[in-house]
Design a protein around this motif. Structure first.
Motif, PDB file in Angstrom:
ATOM      1  N   SER A  96       5.283  86.271  60.260  1.00 52.11           N
ATOM      2  CA  SER A  96       6.682  86.641  60.381  1.00 52.11           C
ATOM      3  C   SER A  96       7.148  86.229  61.773  1.00 52.11           C
ATOM      4  CB  SER A  96       6.874  88.147  60.170  1.00 52.11           C
ATOM      5  OG  SER A  96       6.196  88.887  61.165  1.00 52.11           O
ATOM      6  N   ILE A  97       8.445  86.314  61.992  1.00 54.00           N
ATOM      7  CA  ILE A  97       9.006  86.108  63.326  1.00 54.00           C
ATOM      8  C   ILE A  97       9.308  87.487  63.877  1.00 54.00           C
ATOM      9  CG2 ILE A  97      10.996  85.267  64.639  1.00 54.00           C
ATOM     10  CD1 ILE A  97       9.231  82.999  63.707  1.00 54.00           C
ATOM     11  N   ARG A  98       8.758  87.791  65.035  1.00 53.72           N
ATOM     12  CA  ARG A  98       8.977  89.094  65.663  1.00 53.72           C
ATOM     13  C   ARG A  98       9.520  88.861  67.067  1.00 53.72           C
ATOM     14  NH1 ARG A  98       4.648  93.958  65.392  1.00 53.72           N
ATOM     15  NH2 ARG A  98       5.334  93.797  63.237  1.00 53.72           N
ATOM     16  N   PHE A  99      10.493  89.646  67.451  1.00 52.16           N
ATOM     17  CA  PHE A  99      10.993  89.618  68.820  1.00 52.16           C
ATOM     18  C   PHE A  99      10.242  90.671  69.604  1.00 52.16           C
ATOM     19  CE2 PHE A  99      14.485  87.670  66.514  1.00 52.16           C
ATOM     20  CZ  PHE A  99      14.684  86.541  67.285  1.00 52.16           C
ATOM     21  N   VAL A 100       9.471  90.237  70.588  1.00 49.54           N
ATOM     22  CA  VAL A 100       8.656  91.156  71.374  1.00 49.54           C
ATOM     23  C   VAL A 100       9.211  91.261  72.786  1.00 49.54           C
ATOM     24  CG1 VAL A 100       6.571  90.779  70.010  1.00 49.54           C
ATOM     25  CG2 VAL A 100       6.988  89.364  72.012  1.00 49.54           C
ATOM     26  N   GLU A 101       8.970  92.405  73.396  1.00 47.04           N
ATOM     27  CA  GLU A 101       9.475  92.647  74.741  1.00 47.04           C
ATOM     28  C   GLU A 101       8.702  91.865  75.794  1.00 47.04           C
ATOM     29  OE1 GLU A 101       9.249  96.890  74.766  1.00 47.04           O
ATOM     30  OE2 GLU A 101      11.181  97.098  73.751  1.00 47.04           O
ATOM     31  N   SER A 102       7.393  91.689  75.569  1.00 44.31           N
ATOM     32  CA  SER A 102       6.575  90.921  76.508  1.00 44.31           C
ATOM     33  C   SER A 102       5.283  90.486  75.829  1.00 44.31           C
ATOM     34  CB  SER A 102       6.259  91.754  77.750  1.00 44.31           C
ATOM     35  OG  SER A 102       5.534  92.910  77.398  1.00 44.31           O
ATOM     36  N   ALA A 103       4.642  89.499  76.419  1.00 40.57           N
ATOM     37  CA  ALA A 103       3.363  89.018  75.911  1.00 40.57           C
ATOM     38  C   ALA A 103       2.265  90.008  76.274  1.00 40.57           C
ATOM     39  CB  ALA A 103       3.050  87.650  76.507  1.00 40.57           C
ATOM     40  N   THR A 104       1.183  89.983  75.495  1.00 41.92           N
ATOM     41  CA  THR A 104       0.004  90.786  75.790  1.00 41.92           C
ATOM     42  C   THR A 104      -1.152  89.843  76.144  1.00 41.92           C
ATOM     43  OG1 THR A 104      -0.893  90.803  73.542  1.00 41.92           O
ATOM     44  CG2 THR A 104       0.765  92.490  74.077  1.00 41.92           C
ATOM     45  N   ASP A 105      -2.277  90.410  76.545  1.00 45.21           N
ATOM     46  CA  ASP A 105      -3.455  89.603  76.849  1.00 45.21           C
ATOM     47  C   ASP A 105      -3.975  88.866  75.622  1.00 45.21           C
ATOM     48  OD1 ASP A 105      -3.354  90.400  79.481  1.00 45.21           O
ATOM     49  OD2 ASP A 105      -4.838  91.989  79.234  1.00 45.21           O
ATOM     50  N   GLU A 106      -3.655  89.367  74.427  1.00 42.40           N
ATOM     51  CA  GLU A 106      -4.077  88.734  73.171  1.00 42.40           C
ATOM     52  C   GLU A 106      -3.269  87.491  72.838  1.00 42.40           C
ATOM     53  OE1 GLU A 106      -5.107  90.898  69.301  1.00 42.40           O
ATOM     54  OE2 GLU A 106      -3.912  92.346  70.436  1.00 42.40           O
ATOM     55  N   ASP A 107      -2.106  87.327  73.476  1.00 44.30           N
ATOM     56  CA  ASP A 107      -1.175  86.270  73.112  1.00 44.30           C
ATOM     57  C   ASP A 107      -1.439  84.968  73.841  1.00 44.30           C
ATOM     58  OD1 ASP A 107       0.290  87.944  71.385  1.00 44.30           O
ATOM     59  OD2 ASP A 107       1.500  88.698  73.055  1.00 44.30           O
ATOM     60  N   MET A 108      -1.063  83.884  73.183  1.00 47.42           N
ATOM     61  CA  MET A 108      -1.017  82.558  73.771  1.00 47.42           C
ATOM     62  C   MET A 108       0.324  81.961  73.372  1.00 47.42           C
ATOM     63  SD  MET A 108      -3.536  80.463  71.157  1.00 47.42           S
ATOM     64  CE  MET A 108      -2.812  78.832  71.212  1.00 47.42           C
ATOM     65  N   THR A 109       0.698  80.857  73.959  1.00 47.46           N
ATOM     66  CA  THR A 109       1.951  80.219  73.577  1.00 47.46           C
ATOM     67  C   THR A 109       1.674  78.911  72.863  1.00 47.46           C
ATOM     68  OG1 THR A 109       2.181  79.113  75.707  1.00 47.46           O
ATOM     69  CG2 THR A 109       3.281  81.242  75.464  1.00 47.46           C
ATOM     70  N   ILE A 110       2.579  78.591  71.945  1.00 47.66           N
ATOM     71  CA  ILE A 110       2.578  77.280  71.311  1.00 47.66           C
ATOM     72  C   ILE A 110       3.930  76.649  71.621  1.00 47.66           C
ATOM     73  CG2 ILE A 110       0.903  77.864  69.519  1.00 47.66           C
ATOM     74  CD1 ILE A 110       3.156  78.197  67.543  1.00 47.66           C
TER      75      ILE A 110
ATOM     76  N   VAL B  81       1.944  83.612  69.969  1.00 48.90           N
ATOM     77  CA  VAL B  81       1.110  83.819  68.789  1.00 48.90           C
ATOM     78  C   VAL B  81      -0.169  84.503  69.273  1.00 48.90           C
ATOM     79  CG1 VAL B  81       0.028  81.535  68.910  1.00 48.90           C
ATOM     80  CG2 VAL B  81       0.142  82.706  66.716  1.00 48.90           C
ATOM     81  N   LYS B  82      -0.723  85.391  68.460  1.00 47.37           N
ATOM     82  CA  LYS B  82      -2.007  86.008  68.808  1.00 47.37           C
ATOM     83  C   LYS B  82      -3.090  84.934  68.781  1.00 47.37           C
ATOM     84  CE  LYS B  82      -0.563  90.318  68.934  1.00 47.37           C
ATOM     85  NZ  LYS B  82      -0.214  90.830  70.235  1.00 47.37           N
ATOM     86  N   ARG B  83      -3.924  84.911  69.820  1.00 47.05           N
ATOM     87  CA  ARG B  83      -4.990  83.909  69.887  1.00 47.05           C
ATOM     88  C   ARG B  83      -5.829  83.887  68.615  1.00 47.05           C
ATOM     89  NH1 ARG B  83      -4.845  82.504  75.064  1.00 47.05           N
ATOM     90  NH2 ARG B  83      -4.528  84.265  76.420  1.00 47.05           N
ATOM     91  N   TRP B  84      -6.212  85.068  68.143  1.00 49.13           N
ATOM     92  CA  TRP B  84      -7.103  85.150  66.983  1.00 49.13           C
ATOM     93  C   TRP B  84      -6.438  84.649  65.702  1.00 49.13           C
ATOM     94  CZ3 TRP B  84      -5.479  88.084  62.937  1.00 49.13           C
ATOM     95  CH2 TRP B  84      -4.520  89.066  63.201  1.00 49.13           C
ATOM     96  N   SER B  85      -5.115  84.617  65.647  1.00 48.91           N
ATOM     97  CA  SER B  85      -4.447  84.149  64.423  1.00 48.91           C
ATOM     98  C   SER B  85      -4.098  82.664  64.481  1.00 48.91           C
ATOM     99  CB  SER B  85      -3.185  84.969  64.141  1.00 48.91           C
ATOM    100  OG  SER B  85      -2.179  84.718  65.097  1.00 48.91           O
ATOM    101  N   SER B  86      -4.259  82.040  65.651  1.00 51.36           N
ATOM    102  CA  SER B  86      -3.862  80.636  65.790  1.00 51.36           C
ATOM    103  C   SER B  86      -4.695  79.706  64.916  1.00 51.36           C
ATOM    104  CB  SER B  86      -3.933  80.199  67.253  1.00 51.36           C
ATOM    105  OG  SER B  86      -5.260  80.210  67.717  1.00 51.36           O
ATOM    106  N   HIS B  87      -5.909  80.093  64.568  1.00 55.30           N
ATOM    107  CA  HIS B  87      -6.736  79.201  63.737  1.00 55.30           C
ATOM    108  C   HIS B  87      -6.237  79.123  62.295  1.00 55.30           C
ATOM    109  CE1 HIS B  87      -8.768  83.007  62.701  1.00 55.30           C
ATOM    110  NE2 HIS B  87      -9.128  82.388  61.601  1.00 55.30           N
ATOM    111  N   PHE B  88      -5.300  79.987  61.903  1.00 51.82           N
ATOM    112  CA  PHE B  88      -4.689  79.905  60.576  1.00 51.82           C
ATOM    113  C   PHE B  88      -3.574  78.864  60.533  1.00 51.82           C
ATOM    114  CE2 PHE B  88      -6.050  84.478  60.539  1.00 51.82           C
ATOM    115  CZ  PHE B  88      -7.015  84.350  59.551  1.00 51.82           C
ATOM    116  N   LEU B  89      -3.162  78.365  61.690  1.00 51.42           N
ATOM    117  CA  LEU B  89      -2.023  77.457  61.780  1.00 51.42           C
ATOM    118  C   LEU B  89      -2.464  76.009  61.860  1.00 51.42           C
ATOM    119  CD1 LEU B  89       0.005  79.551  64.375  1.00 51.42           C
ATOM    120  CD2 LEU B  89       0.459  79.342  61.918  1.00 51.42           C
ATOM    121  N   ASP B  90      -1.545  75.103  61.550  1.00 54.27           N
ATOM    122  CA  ASP B  90      -1.802  73.667  61.678  1.00 54.27           C
ATOM    123  C   ASP B  90      -1.263  73.162  63.007  1.00 54.27           C
ATOM    124  OD1 ASP B  90      -2.991  73.639  59.197  1.00 54.27           O
ATOM    125  OD2 ASP B  90      -1.295  72.735  58.160  1.00 54.27           O
ATOM    126  N   GLN B  91      -1.621  71.952  63.349  1.00 53.10           N
ATOM    127  CA  GLN B  91      -1.207  71.376  64.622  1.00 53.10           C
ATOM    128  C   GLN B  91       0.316  71.223  64.709  1.00 53.10           C
ATOM    129  OE1 GLN B  91      -3.277  70.943  67.185  1.00 53.10           O
ATOM    130  NE2 GLN B  91      -1.520  70.361  68.429  1.00 53.10           N
TER     131      GLN B  91
END
Length: 115
Positions: free
Chosen positions: A42-56, A65-75
């Motif tokens: 989903s698209i979520r508006f968050v107030e700030s990034a966490t240590d779990e997050d990375m950017t694409i 995007v959460k680092r652990w969920s990035s492997h579900f995505l394509d390039q």
């Protein structure tokens, strides 16, 4: 990793966003799905990034995007909007990730027009 937001998708997101503040997060939701391998983006508006997050990268700036969920995505991915069904569609050349991407606030509450 890159996501391209089409013009119609951006218009729809801004319509749903209204005056909600925050950064775009391509959020992988597993609530009620049973396990981490079974979820939806989903698209979520968050107030700030966490240590779990990375950017694409995207054509509208960095998207979290959460680092652990990035492997579900394509390039390379696209977020498009289909007017007939009023739905946002996250896809790549090889697959559809979600044909009804919800837009939510930082608590996960779905945003609707005229909110």
């Amino acid at each position: 990793m890159n996501i391209t937001f089409t013009g119609p998708a951006l218009d729809r997101i801004e319509q749903l966003r209204g005056d909600i503040k925050g950064q775009l997060h391509l959020y992988y939701d597993t609530e009620g799905c049973g396990c981490g391998n079974s979820g939806i983006f989903s698209i979520r508006f968050v107030e700030s990034a966490t240590d779990e997050d990375m950017t694409i990268d995207s054509n509208v700036g960095p998207v979290l995007v959460k680092r652990w969920s990035s492997h579900f995505l394509d390039q390379d991915m696209t977020l498009d909007y289909k007017e007939e069904s009023k739905s946002l569609i996250l896809k790549s050349d090889g697959q559809y990730f979600n044909t009804n991407v919800l837009v939510t606030d930082h608590t996960g509450c779905q945003l609707t027009p005229n909110r």
